[in-house]
Scaffold this active site. Structure first.
Site, mmCIF file in Angstrom:
data_model
loop_
_atom_site.group_PDB
_atom_site.id
_atom_site.type_symbol
_atom_site.label_atom_id
_atom_site.label_comp_id
_atom_site.label_asym_id
_atom_site.label_seq_id
_atom_site.Cartn_x
_atom_site.Cartn_y
_atom_site.Cartn_z
ATOM 1 C CD GLU A 151 -1.819 -2.412 1.498
ATOM 2 O OE1 GLU A 151 -2.740 -3.209 1.135
ATOM 3 O OE2 GLU A 151 -0.928 -2.501 1.829
ATOM 4 C CB SER A 152 1.538 4.072 -0.769
ATOM 5 O OG SER A 152 0.344 4.203 -1.284
ATOM 6 C CB CYS A 192 -3.550 4.174 -0.297
ATOM 7 S SG CYS A 192 -2.889 2.555 -1.037
ATOM 8 C CB SER A 196 2.817 0.992 -6.434
ATOM 9 O OG SER A 196 1.576 1.193 -5.887
ATOM 10 C CG HIS A 256 1.296 4.899 -4.887
ATOM 11 N ND1 HIS A 256 1.853 3.899 -4.892
ATOM 12 C CD2 HIS A 256 1.917 5.929 -4.414
ATOM 13 C CE1 HIS A 256 3.042 3.962 -4.201
ATOM 14 N NE2 HIS A 256 3.112 5.111 -3.816
#
Length: 408
Positions: free
Chosen positions: A75-76, A90, A259, A283
């Site tokens: 997540e990022s 995120c 990403s 992203h």
């Protein structure tokens, strides 16, 4: 192809940046590197991974530069410098719950027991009711940070009932050892382009109808990286900055999403035969109904048109990014250390943030402003926006240019 998914995903990221010293030269072991690294960069990967487990994300890969380690996350992103750390996550990740661990790691592994300055920011959430822990409400996030930092201040920038940007910032520590107090500080500069409601044509490449088929010569876990590089080239993400100056790490998610982190060289070669090193990160959440893409970069860009062929000026960069993702709505922020603005004001010249505001407007509100594309679609260079918000803000030591735009 169905460009939607069954459950909404929160694309807008939570961005935590913690400085433990004003510069790499101010960390205790600045003159005694271990394996070429000092400060926070000496921390083993597994230690960061334990902290990230609390945040609810994991490391996919890392690229190591001269000054920065860039971790691509599920997540990022996580960026580790000698003297500071940037954690960008995120979805429903628990970003702020990683802060106590970060403070412990800095103290135990880098002999950095105190925080010089902390920043936390995010765009307004699309689905705030889905957030967890302190991220359910802005006031809860502020309360969490206030419990750690005695000198913090919280701000809302933009329309409370529309797209807005939230910032928490602490006052900088004044405890700098006298023997290095005169070390010159480089300009702190961050540009963010936060884009919503991407066009169907821009979203489609980020969907994958099936997982890539294994190849005999490529491990299965490397296929998302290979596809990420291929997609980056096809969409001209690799051309945002000159490829020969850039090390790109890109990943595609199944069934959709993308990403990337990039480290890039900029500026003139210094006495140590090195150029400056910066990063950018992208992203993408492409699902219909909550499509979103973010771009962030810390390379200082000229706000005026430049004839240089290596690093784009700010106006050109904005056009390039927006042409790729074709949002219906977007917000831009330029957050910059203010000593350069102060000198401009003393000379009667426009401040950096005001010049940046003109660059934002020129890039987005003129149909003649688009950069050349190879798509063959005339609409790609004719997306014209109108500005819906323009705010310049002065904080302690930093200035902000914030602007929002939507398609006409």
């Amino acid at each position: 192809m169905n460009l939607s998914a069954s459950a909404p995903f929160e694309g807008p990221e939570k961005l935590l940046e913690v400085w433990f010293a004003p510069s790499p030269a101010h960390v205790p072991d600045a003159n005694s590197p271990k394996n070429g690294k000092v400060g926070l960069r000496k921390v083993p990967r597994i230690v960061w991974e334990d902290m990230l487990a609390v945040v609810k994300c994991k490391v996919l890969s890392v690229i190591e530069g001269d000054e920065t380690d860039a971790y691509l996350l599920s997540e990022s992103s996580l960026f580790v410098f000698a003297h500071r750390i940037i954690l960008k996550t995120c979805g429903t990740t628990l970003n702020l719950l990683g802060l106590p661990g970060i403070l412990d790691i800095a103290r135990d592994y880098a002999s950095l027991p105190s925080v010089h300055q902390c920043f936390y920011s995010r765009k307004s959430f699309m689905f705030p009711e889905r957030q967890l822990g302190p991220h359910r409400e802005w006031r809860d996030e502020v309360a969490f940070l206030d419990a750690i930092f005695p000198r913090g201040a919280a701000y809302t920038v933009g329309k409370v009932n529309g797209d807005h940007w939230l910032l928490y910032i602490t006052s900088p520590s004044e405890a700098v050892p006298p023997d290095i107090a005169e070390v010159p500080l480089t300009q702190d500069y961050t540009i963010e382009i936060l884009m919503s409601d991407l066009s169907p044509e821009a979203r489609e490449p980020f969907f994958f109808s099936a997982s890539p088929s294994p190849r005999d010569d490529v491990p299965a876990d490397q296929l998302p990286f290979i596809l990420g590089q291929t997609l980056s080239s096809a969409l001209q993400i690799t051309e945002i900055f000159p490829p020969h100056l850039t090390t790109l790490d890109a990943y595609t998610f199944s069934p959709c999403g993308y990403s990337s982190n990039a480290l890039l060289h900029w500026g003139d070669v210094g006495p140590d035969r090195r150029r400056g090193e910066g990063y950018y990160t992208i992203h993408v959440t492409p699902e219909e109904g909550w499509s979103y893409a973010s771009f962030e970069c810390n390379v200082p860009l000229s706000s005026r048109s430049s004839s240089r062929k290596d690093i784009p000026d700010l106006e050109t960069l904005v056009r390039r990014v927006v042409d790729i993702f074709q949002p219906a709505r977007l917000s831009l922020t330029l957050f910059i250390s203010s000593q350069h603005n102060n000198s401009a004001e003393e000379e009667g010249a426009d401040t950096t943030v005001e010049v940046a505001q003109r660059a934002f407007k020129a890039a987005l509100t003129s149909s003649s402003g688009g950069w050349e594309t190879d798509s063959g679609n005339p609409a790609d260079s004719q997306r014209v926006y109108r500005r819906t918000d323009k705010i310049n803000y002065e904080f302690g030591g930093y200035d902000l240019a914030f602007a929002s735009f939507e398609l006409r």
